[in-house]
Design a protein around this motif. Structure first.
Motif, PDB file in Angstrom:
ATOM      1  N   ASP A  45      26.372  94.589  42.583  1.00 35.51           N
ATOM      2  CA  ASP A  45      26.616  93.885  43.867  1.00 35.51           C
ATOM      3  C   ASP A  45      26.219  92.581  44.060  1.00 35.51           C
ATOM      4  N   VAL A  46      25.175  92.214  43.251  1.00 35.32           N
ATOM      5  CA  VAL A  46      24.596  91.113  43.503  1.00 35.32           C
ATOM      6  C   VAL A  46      25.316  89.852  42.455  1.00 35.32           C
ATOM      7  N   ASP A  51      17.311  93.696  48.602  1.00 40.96           N
ATOM      8  CA  ASP A  51      17.727  94.944  49.085  1.00 40.96           C
ATOM      9  C   ASP A  51      16.785  95.523  49.896  1.00 40.96           C
ATOM     10  N   GLN A  74      20.490  91.990  51.890  1.00 40.57           N
ATOM     11  CA  GLN A  74      21.626  91.647  51.112  1.00 40.57           C
ATOM     12  C   GLN A  74      22.680  92.880  51.470  1.00 40.57           C
ATOM     13  N   HIS A  75      22.291  93.807  52.434  1.00 51.67           N
ATOM     14  CA  HIS A  75      23.014  94.991  52.893  1.00 51.67           C
ATOM     15  C   HIS A  75      22.732  95.080  54.195  1.00 51.67           C
TER      16      HIS A  75
HETATM   17 FE   LIG Z   1      22.238  95.226  46.672  1.00 54.11          FE
END
Ligand SMILES: [Fe+2]
Ligand SMILES: [Fe+2]
Lengths: 243, 207
Positions: free
Chosen positions: A79-80, A161, A217-218
């Protein structure tokens, strides 16, 4: 994909991209960031292959690709950075900064055009024309080779994260009620973070930084007192509970 | 501008899967070709032992040797060509993904900052089309090599038949000569079966 200027001043702009309505439901939502200075731009967390078209078109609203001279990848998760082979051909002139630990692994995605700059364990500082970005170690949180990005002048910490929340689509960009938000972060931090020692060390180091805005990041961005609330909450949290 | 996605037929097997299958089948041919070489050595020894009795058999043994060497060479050439087609196919697929992604981005944004991306897209599309041409010509070369090896095997079976006729006149050595002919026939059949499988797989390949 939505774009929001989250911090601005002294010739620098932080833009957060995310909350893409077209993203398939089963793919975890991600935030991406662009740090824009008069002659430079840094893309933080380029994201997954699925996000690439929407992110590129959103970024183009702010600058042409030739200005993006740096790409930062906090750790090896798909996801990164599973999009890096696409960025590799789109930004062949750029440098890609990623933990040294993951170089041999990330190269499997294909990044032979961008120059790979391995970040040493202790971190490094990227000097731009109007600001310095510090790559702050966040190892084992969750990845064994992992960095946050700190802008001391605008007091922004991109925390990767850390501070991530799992919540339904369409959630707001900022945390507005920490007590309500906390349950959305609990599972993620308890399960993903493997090391109490690493967590406590990170909390201690981040307390020494001047942070107005903590952008994960989320999920949602923490402002002012919510940054401290998050640090207190994380310090007290038992992690590594998947056994 | 042609479509970036390679045209895929319904039920077709992706080429990279086919290429892996071809390589595996061709590798199974190599020991069979080596058996032919061994049998040619045996046959030559028989000629030395028997002198004039099976002299007419000599060109056949020479041919067997040549056939085995040719087969090994062709198998290696096919393997190499399959690897090159595979590489071109994979790169073409990767560029196809990139072209589609860039087009989607440019569909969503066509302001002044799109100029460089547009130019880059054109370059990448050009690279992809060159690869498509390369892949097509390599695919053709692969088909030709397979046809060539098949033709060798057909010839080998004819030679095996001729050897049997030869064997009839070989008096006490009839059995030995017949056995060489049988080995050649069996090897050629086995190789042809593998080559047929490769052909069928290529026909099913998606492009
Ligand atoms: Fe992530
Ligand atoms: Fe992660």
């Amino acid at each position: 994909m939505k774009a929001t200027v989250i911090a601005e001043g002294r010739g620098t702009k932080w833009i957060c991209f995310g909350r893409d309505d077209d993203m398939p439901e089963k793919i975890i939502e991600t935030n991406h960031f662009l740090v824009l200075t008069p002659s430079d731009a840094v893309l933080l967390e380029p994201g997954g292959t699925e996000s690439f078209p929407a992110l590129l078109s959103a970024v183009l609203q702010y600058c042409p690709v030739e200005r993006i001279n740096h790409v930062f990848v906090s750790h090896q998760d798909p996801d990164v950075c599973s999009s890096i082979s696409l960025w590799n051909d789109t930004l062949p002139h750029a440098k890609m900064y990623a933990p040294w630990l993951w170089e041999g692994f990330l190269r499997h995605f294909g990044c032979d055009r961008m120059e790979f700059v391995p970040i040493p364990d202790e971190g490094l500082t990227l000097a731009l024309d109007q600001c310095d970005l510090r790559f702050v170690p966040a190892h084992y949180l969750h990845s064994p080779g992992n960095f946050n990005v700190y802008d001391a002048r605008l007091k922004v910490l991109m925390s990767g994260d850390l501070g991530a929340a799992l919540e339904p689509r369409g959630s707001p960009l900022y945390v507005d009620d920490f007590a309500l938000h906390e349950p959305r972060m609990r599972l993620f931090h308890q399960r993903w973070l493997p090391s109490r020692r690493a967590k406590d060390d990170w909390v201690r180091r981040v307390r020494q930084l001047d942070v107005d805005l903590m952008a994960p990041q989320h999920g949602r961005i923490f402002r002012g007192p919510d940054v401290t609330r998050f640090l207190d909450w994380l310090e007290a949290l038992e992690v590594g509970i998947g056994v | 501008m042609s479509e970036a996605r390679p045209t895929s037929r319904r039920g077709a097997t992706p080429f990279h899967v086919v290429a892996a299958g071809i390589t595996a089948r061709l590798n199974a041919i190599l020991p069979v070709a080596q058996d032919i070489t061994l049998e040619a050595v045996n046959a030559k020894a028989l000629i030395v032992r028997t002198g004039d009795a099976v002299r007419a058999f000599r060109p056949i043994t020479d041919y067997m040797d040549e056939l085995a060497q040719d087969t090994i060479r062709l198998v290696r050439a096919i393997n190499q060509e399959a690897t090159l087609v595979l590489r071109a196919t994979m790169e073409e697929m990767r560029l196809g993904v990139l072209v589609r992604a860039l087009r989607r981005a440019l569909d969503a944004y066509d302001g002044p900052n799109a100029v460089t991306v547009g130019a880059r897209l054109a370059q990448i599309e050009d690279r992809r089309q060159k690869l498509e041409t390369e892949r097509r010509s390599r695919r053709h070369a692969l088909d030709m090599l397979i046809t060539e090896i098949d033709a060798r095997m057909k010839a080998a079976r004819i030679i095996a038949g001729t050897s049997r006729i030869e064997a009839a006149g070989a008096g006490p050595y009839q059995g030995s000569v017949g056995s060489v002919a049988d080995t050649l026939e069996r090897a050629a059949k086995a190789i042809q079966a593998r080559i047929d499988e490769c052909r069928r797989m290529l026909r099913r390949a998606d492009y």
